[in-house]
Design a protein around this motif. Structure first.
Motif, PDB file in Angstrom:
ATOM      1  N   UNK A  72      -5.951 -15.474 -12.444  1.00 10.52           N
ATOM      2  CA  UNK A  72      -6.255 -16.752 -11.800  1.00 10.52           C
ATOM      3  C   UNK A  72      -6.876 -16.583 -10.420  1.00 10.52           C
ATOM      4  N   UNK A  73      -6.507 -15.541  -9.711  1.00 13.24           N
ATOM      5  CA  UNK A  73      -7.070 -15.310  -8.378  1.00 13.24           C
ATOM      6  C   UNK A  73      -8.474 -14.709  -8.489  1.00 13.24           C
ATOM      7  N   UNK A  74      -8.760 -14.026  -9.611  1.00 13.41           N
ATOM      8  CA  UNK A  74     -10.036 -13.349  -9.826  1.00 13.41           C
ATOM      9  C   UNK A  74     -10.325 -12.348  -8.704  1.00 13.41           C
ATOM     10  N   UNK A  75      -9.349 -11.509  -8.446  1.00 17.17           N
ATOM     11  CA  UNK A  75      -9.522 -10.511  -7.397  1.00 17.17           C
ATOM     12  C   UNK A  75      -8.439  -9.459  -7.473  1.00 17.17           C
ATOM     13  N   UNK A  76      -8.324  -8.694  -6.410  1.00 12.59           N
ATOM     14  CA  UNK A  76      -7.321  -7.647  -6.268  1.00 12.59           C
ATOM     15  C   UNK A  76      -7.454  -6.580  -7.353  1.00 12.59           C
ATOM     16  N   UNK A  77      -8.705  -6.272  -7.728  1.00 11.24           N
ATOM     17  CA  UNK A  77      -8.931  -5.288  -8.769  1.00 11.24           C
ATOM     18  C   UNK A  77      -8.640  -3.871  -8.287  1.00 11.24           C
ATOM     19  N   UNK A  78      -8.825  -3.631  -7.014  1.00 15.27           N
ATOM     20  CA  UNK A  78      -8.559  -2.297  -6.489  1.00 15.27           C
ATOM     21  C   UNK A  78      -7.052  -2.012  -6.507  1.00 15.27           C
ATOM     22  N   UNK A  79      -6.230  -3.050  -6.286  1.00 17.77           N
ATOM     23  CA  UNK A  79      -4.778  -2.889  -6.391  1.00 17.77           C
ATOM     24  C   UNK A  79      -4.399  -2.590  -7.832  1.00 17.77           C
ATOM     25  N   UNK A  80      -5.021  -3.304  -8.756  1.00 18.54           N
ATOM     26  CA  UNK A  80      -4.736  -3.084 -10.167  1.00 18.54           C
ATOM     27  C   UNK A  80      -5.160  -1.681 -10.597  1.00 18.54           C
ATOM     28  N   UNK A  81      -6.284  -1.215 -10.085  1.00 24.56           N
ATOM     29  CA  UNK A  81      -6.740   0.144 -10.405  1.00 24.56           C
ATOM     30  C   UNK A  81      -5.749   1.178  -9.861  1.00 24.56           C
ATOM     31  N   UNK A  82      -5.334   1.020  -8.624  1.00 24.80           N
ATOM     32  CA  UNK A  82      -4.339   1.939  -8.048  1.00 24.80           C
ATOM     33  C   UNK A  82      -3.031   1.897  -8.822  1.00 24.80           C
ATOM     34  N   UNK A  83      -2.645   0.703  -9.247  1.00 21.97           N
ATOM     35  CA  UNK A  83      -1.440   0.559 -10.063  1.00 21.97           C
ATOM     36  C   UNK A  83      -1.597   1.288 -11.391  1.00 21.97           C
ATOM     37  N   UNK A  84      -2.779   1.187 -11.997  1.00 27.52           N
ATOM     38  CA  UNK A  84      -3.036   1.880 -13.255  1.00 27.52           C
ATOM     39  C   UNK A  84      -2.965   3.389 -13.111  1.00 27.52           C
ATOM     40  N   UNK A  85      -3.499   3.928 -12.022  1.00 27.59           N
ATOM     41  CA  UNK A  85      -3.431   5.374 -11.762  1.00 27.59           C
ATOM     42  C   UNK A  85      -1.972   5.804 -11.584  1.00 27.59           C
ATOM     43  N   UNK A  86      -1.213   5.005 -10.849  1.00 28.29           N
ATOM     44  CA  UNK A  86       0.207   5.312 -10.631  1.00 28.29           C
ATOM     45  C   UNK A  86       0.978   5.285 -11.953  1.00 28.29           C
ATOM     46  N   UNK A  87       0.701   4.294 -12.801  1.00 24.14           N
ATOM     47  CA  UNK A  87       1.372   4.201 -14.096  1.00 24.14           C
ATOM     48  C   UNK A  87       1.011   5.385 -14.994  1.00 24.14           C
ATOM     49  N   UNK A  88      -0.232   5.832 -14.927  1.00 18.48           N
ATOM     50  CA  UNK A  88      -0.644   7.006 -15.702  1.00 18.48           C
ATOM     51  C   UNK A  88       0.113   8.250 -15.242  1.00 18.48           C
ATOM     52  N   UNK A 117     -13.727  -6.239  -2.430  1.00 20.18           N
ATOM     53  CA  UNK A 117     -14.669  -6.583  -3.502  1.00 20.18           C
ATOM     54  C   UNK A 117     -15.217  -5.323  -4.188  1.00 20.18           C
ATOM     55  N   UNK A 118     -14.981  -5.226  -5.476  1.00 24.00           N
ATOM     56  CA  UNK A 118     -15.459  -4.112  -6.281  1.00 24.00           C
ATOM     57  C   UNK A 118     -15.977  -4.660  -7.604  1.00 24.00           C
ATOM     58  N   UNK A 119     -16.794  -3.850  -8.267  1.00 26.23           N
ATOM     59  CA  UNK A 119     -17.286  -4.205  -9.597  1.00 26.23           C
ATOM     60  C   UNK A 119     -16.259  -3.675 -10.590  1.00 26.23           C
ATOM     61  N   UNK A 120     -15.373  -4.547 -11.060  1.00 20.23           N
ATOM     62  CA  UNK A 120     -14.216  -4.127 -11.839  1.00 20.23           C
ATOM     63  C   UNK A 120     -14.552  -3.424 -13.156  1.00 20.23           C
ATOM     64  N   UNK A 121     -15.656  -3.712 -13.852  1.00 14.61           N
ATOM     65  CA  UNK A 121     -15.907  -2.956 -15.097  1.00 14.61           C
ATOM     66  C   UNK A 121     -16.039  -1.446 -14.893  1.00 14.61           C
ATOM     67  N   UNK A 122     -16.578  -1.031 -13.744  1.00 18.32           N
ATOM     68  CA  UNK A 122     -16.681   0.407 -13.464  1.00 18.32           C
ATOM     69  C   UNK A 122     -15.290   1.012 -13.286  1.00 18.32           C
ATOM     70  N   UNK A 123     -14.411   0.299 -12.571  1.00 20.05           N
ATOM     71  CA  UNK A 123     -13.046   0.794 -12.399  1.00 20.05           C
ATOM     72  C   UNK A 123     -12.321   0.881 -13.736  1.00 20.05           C
ATOM     73  N   UNK A 124     -12.508  -0.124 -14.579  1.00 18.59           N
ATOM     74  CA  UNK A 124     -11.875  -0.113 -15.890  1.00 18.59           C
ATOM     75  C   UNK A 124     -12.394   1.044 -16.742  1.00 18.59           C
ATOM     76  N   UNK A 125     -13.700   1.264 -16.737  1.00 19.85           N
ATOM     77  CA  UNK A 125     -14.291   2.361 -17.497  1.00 19.85           C
ATOM     78  C   UNK A 125     -13.780   3.706 -16.987  1.00 19.85           C
ATOM     79  N   UNK A 126     -13.742   3.881 -15.682  1.00 21.11           N
ATOM     80  CA  UNK A 126     -13.257   5.132 -15.108  1.00 21.11           C
ATOM     81  C   UNK A 126     -11.796   5.357 -15.454  1.00 21.11           C
ATOM     82  N   UNK A 127     -10.976   4.306 -15.383  1.00 15.98           N
ATOM     83  CA  UNK A 127      -9.562   4.449 -15.713  1.00 15.98           C
ATOM     84  C   UNK A 127      -9.379   4.800 -17.189  1.00 15.98           C
ATOM     85  N   UNK A 128     -10.148   4.164 -18.073  1.00 11.47           N
ATOM     86  CA  UNK A 128     -10.050   4.480 -19.500  1.00 11.47           C
ATOM     87  C   UNK A 128     -10.437   5.928 -19.779  1.00 11.47           C
ATOM     88  N   UNK A 129     -11.498   6.413 -19.139  1.00 13.23           N
ATOM     89  CA  UNK A 129     -11.895   7.812 -19.314  1.00 13.23           C
ATOM     90  C   UNK A 129     -10.798   8.753 -18.803  1.00 13.23           C
TER      91      UNK A 129
END
Length: 197
Positions: free
Chosen positions: A66-82, A146-158
């Motif tokens: 709903x906020x449409x933001x905070x993607x860098x926090x989500x990416x960092x969270x994903x790295x931590x969860x991995x 502000x980041x382009x979230x598809x790149x972060x998602x692709x990098x995290x998936x790889x």
């Protein structure tokens, strides 16, 4: 001749015990003790703990959506969860570094249960705490980079695919499975072997 108070203690002790620092220290100790007590009571309730964690994950996902933001926090969270997942799937003693006996590879070897580097409770607690911290961070605009979230998602998936591939190859090489689904059931052949002994 007056020598002062004779109570067995120094006169300054009463003042130091009622100081604000001591009161805060006692209060924080009591809060941490009660918090630890609540955590200790949740240990046997594995399913309920993970359901509560899933609810926190959903709340965080809805907040980010709903906020449409905070993607860098989500990416960092994903790295931590991995990182946590790798600890959860790895044995406590890495067979590559161990000089002594390794994990059993045949049925005749001694049974040694799989001991995780990161136990299930600490895994759950770390995930829950991480999502709570990330959720609180979404209320501060300074963390909305502000980041382009598809790149972060692709990098995290790889990163996830490469890391899991390495972990699965490690499991295959040293023949261990980090999951146990219930008790092992003895079959008819095993009963005959036990009876002959």
């Amino acid at each position: 001749m007056d020598t002062g108070p004779t109570g067995g203690g120094l006169g300054g002790d009463d003042l130091s015990q009622s100081s604000p620092a001591t009161a805060i220290s006692r209060w924080s100790f009591e809060v941490s003790r009660r918090y630890q007590h609540v955590l200790d009571k949740t240990v046997p309730h594995i399913l309920y703990r993970w359901i509560a964690c899933l609810v926190l994950v959903l709340i965080y996902a809805v907040r980010v959506y709903f906020v449409q933001g905070f993607y860098i926090i989500t990416y960092g969270l994903g790295i931590y969860l991995l990182n946590l997942l790798m600890g959860f799937l790895s044995p406590q003693v890495d067979p590559e570094m161990q000089d002594g006996p390794s994990l059993p590879t045949r049925g005749s070897d001694e049974f040694r249960p799989f001991v995780r580097r990161l136990p299930e409770f600490k895994f759950w607690y770390s995930i829950t705490k991480a999502f709570c911290i990330a959720f609180v961070m979404t209320f501060f605009s300074v963390f909305d980079v502000p980041v382009f979230w598809p790149i972060l998602l692709f990098y995290w998936l790889m990163l996830f695919i490469l890391t899991m591939k390495r972990q699965i190859l490690h499991m295959i090489k040293y023949k261990y499975v980090p999951f146990s689904f219930g008790k092992q059931i003895l079959t008819g052949l095993a009963f005959r072997c036990i009876g002959e002994v």
